[in-house]
Design an enzyme around this catalytic site. Structure first.
Site, PDB file in Angstrom:
ATOM      1  CG  HIS A 103       1.118  -2.281 -12.700  1.00 41.23           C
ATOM      2  ND1 HIS A 103       2.601  -2.049 -12.313  1.00 41.23           N
ATOM      3  CD2 HIS A 103       0.677  -1.228 -12.791  1.00 41.23           C
ATOM      4  CE1 HIS A 103       2.640  -0.724 -12.052  1.00 41.23           C
ATOM      5  NE2 HIS A 103       1.513  -0.346 -12.130  1.00 41.23           N
ATOM      6  CG  HIS A 151      15.383   1.853 -13.459  1.00 42.97           C
ATOM      7  ND1 HIS A 151      15.005   1.863 -14.645  1.00 42.97           N
ATOM      8  CD2 HIS A 151      14.337   1.689 -12.505  1.00 42.97           C
ATOM      9  CE1 HIS A 151      13.584   1.547 -14.621  1.00 42.97           C
ATOM     10  NE2 HIS A 151      13.176   1.347 -13.263  1.00 42.97           N
ATOM     11  NE  ARG A 194      14.727  -2.517 -16.249  1.00 41.82           N
ATOM     12  CZ  ARG A 194      13.525  -2.409 -15.619  1.00 41.82           C
ATOM     13  NH1 ARG A 194      12.388  -2.633 -16.460  1.00 41.82           N
ATOM     14  NH2 ARG A 194      13.448  -1.837 -14.431  1.00 41.82           N
ATOM     15  CG  HIS A 235      10.839  -5.735 -14.211  1.00 40.92           C
ATOM     16  ND1 HIS A 235       9.885  -5.533 -15.481  1.00 40.92           N
ATOM     17  CD2 HIS A 235      10.225  -5.468 -13.165  1.00 40.92           C
ATOM     18  CE1 HIS A 235       8.477  -5.296 -14.655  1.00 40.92           C
ATOM     19  NE2 HIS A 235       8.823  -5.234 -13.392  1.00 40.92           N
ATOM     20  CG  ASN A 272       8.625  -3.843 -18.325  1.00 39.85           C
ATOM     21  OD1 ASN A 272       9.065  -4.944 -17.982  1.00 39.85           O
ATOM     22  ND2 ASN A 272       8.437  -2.882 -17.494  1.00 39.85           N
ATOM     23  CG  ASP A 297       4.588  -5.255 -13.851  1.00 36.72           C
ATOM     24  OD1 ASP A 297       3.892  -5.109 -12.868  1.00 36.72           O
ATOM     25  OD2 ASP A 297       5.941  -5.279 -13.603  1.00 36.72           O
ATOM     26  CG  ASP A 306       8.209  -4.756  -9.373  1.00 38.53           C
ATOM     27  OD1 ASP A 306       8.812  -4.914 -10.644  1.00 38.53           O
ATOM     28  OD2 ASP A 306       7.357  -3.604  -8.901  1.00 38.53           O
TER      29      ASP A 306
END
Ligand code: DOR
Length: 442
Positions: free
Chosen positions: A183, A325, A69, A67, A99, A156, A321
């Site tokens: 997922h 964050h 972002r 991911h 996502n 996911d 994965d």
């Protein structure tokens, strides 16, 4: 001028290759010569010789689950910072989950990422959303995805809950030869929950995620696949392909084993955090945020089942994965934290330290799991150590002892439980797109 990768352990499971040898690469990045044995390739003036005694030259690693972002949450990670983190970890390519904000559910989003990826040191493959906005309702435009070179779809971060949507997803995806990456999570069972349900969630007073949530969704999907195949409800030449993301429980592994025995086209991946940690580590940790992800860290029994499945071939790939964050999203009460941890820079070190050095798998199988298989599952061009082929390498020092530190991280986020953990085995460089990058830097 050429690059000469001198006297390495050449390890490419795709070619059954595990031997000492040297590789000469042109300035443009094409393999010119492969010399097996311990004699060096003679260098001409101006050639760049990279001495690799004791090091492994492997095909560039590929992480099929990341991911980054961007677009939308660049404060966590950008395409550029993510690509640099990948290069530092030995990866020459990654697949990006859709996502982002907005979700990559149209060719426009795919084009945005492709455009920005061109100048980055690693390949960025785009996984399209399975449904519009990843809301689990209406299927995304799979045909258009295919024509933009997308090879997989996924929602996911969540699973498709509605069985009819999932059935249509299988039919539509197989029509366009797209892999479905699921997922596996049953939302009704996991709503508001934070960590694995068990003794430790009880001790911490945190709402638990029952481990059956994963297997329930997986079982539903496999039943649908079986049904569609048995009743020939789609073109028999266009069989569905299904990949289980971040598998974490024995029950799910047993379902994958059975599906493979039954001949369904099913594969699965495991993350380094799931094969290394259990919910007890979360219980003992001071900063709990960096131990929270979906699926959650499970029991020791499930962790041991993952190790067995890595050894017996049930698990096809290791994927990080990588889920960046910001500190304020992690250093907060556990029930308010965002799920996920970064993983690109620790993946190979954990694989060698926890799996290879502890005798669970060989380094040869580690390269299959980290490079050959994820590329195959994603239908990408295989990496061959042959004249005329593009040079695409990870250089690995299996003896190097190191630890991931805040200062050394190339990712924009630092949400990992593995900071300062001693590791043995590291990617010291990649060679890709005609460039040698050491520690993710030119
Ligand atoms: O922990 C997770 N974080 N699991 C996922 O499946 C999604 C990811 C994210 O996007 O942060």
């Amino acid at each position: 001028m050429s690059f000469i990768f001198q006297q390495a352990r050449l390890l490419n499971p795709l070619e059954n290759l595990d031997t000492i040898g040297s590789i000469q690469v042109s300035n443009e990045g094409k393999i010119e010569r492969l010399l097996l044995g311990s004699d060096p390739i003679p260098a001409a003036p101006g050639d760049r010789v990279i001495a690799l005694q004791g090091k492994i030259l492997a095909p560039g690693l590929f992480d099929m689950h990341c991911h980054f972002r961007e677009p939308g949450q660049e404060y966590k990670e950008t395409l550029e910072s993510g690509a640099n983190a990948a290069a530092a970890g030995g990866f020459t390519g990654v697949a990006l989950m859709p996502n982002t904000k907005p979700v990559i559910d149209s060719p426009l989003g795919v084009a945005y990422i492709r455009h920005h990826a061109a100048s980055l040191p690693v390949d960025l493959e785009v996984i399209g959303a399975m449904t519009v906005g990843s809301r689990g309702e209406h299927l995304a435009p799979y045909g258009k995805f295919r024509s933009y070179g997308v090879t997989a779809v996924s929602d996911d971060g969540s699973a498709i809950q509605n069985s009819q949507t999932m059935r249509l997803g299988f039919e539509y995806a197989s029509n366009f030869d797209l892999l479905i990456i699921q997922h596996c999570e049953d939302n009704a069972l996991t709503a508001g929950a934070v960590m694995n349900e068990g003794l430790f969630s009880a001790k911490l007073g945190l709402k638990g995620i029952p481990e059956v949530s994963e297997a329930i969704t997986l079982a539903r999907d496999l039943l649908l696949m079986e049904y569609l195949e048995e009743h020939k409800l789609h073109d028999p030449l266009k069989r569905a392909r299904y990949h289980v993301a971040h598998i974490s429980t024995r029950a799910a592994l047993d379902l994958v084993r059975k599906a493979k025995r039954d001949g369904l086209q099913v594969t699965c991946e495991v993350t380094p955090h799931h094969f290394t940690l259990s919910d007890e580590d979360l219980f003992l940790a001071e900063k709990k945020g960096n131990y929270l992800m979906k699926p959650p860290l499970s029991s020791r029994e499930n962790r041991d089942a993952l190790l067995e499945a890595l050894a017996d071939g049930t698990i096809d790939a290791i994927a990080t994965d990588h889920a960046p964050h910001a500190p304020h999203e992690k250093e907060c009460p556990p029930d308010q934290a965002s799920f996920g941890i970064i993983g690109l820079e620790s993946s190979l070190g954990l694989t060698i330290t926890e799996l290879v050095n502890k005798g669970v798998i060989t380094i040869y199988r580690a390269i299959e799991l980290l490079s050959v298989n994820p590329r195959r599952i994603m239908q990408l061009k295989p990496i061959l150590f042959q004249p005329e082929e593009e040079a695409n390498f990870a250089i690995i020092d299996p003896e190097l002892e190191w630890s991931l530190t805040l200062d050394s991280l190339r990712s924009r986020s630092s949400n990992t439980p593995f900071l300062n953990r001693r590791l043995k085995g590291k990617a010291t460089a990649i060679f890709h797109k005609g460039k040698l990058l050491e520690g993710g830097k030119p």
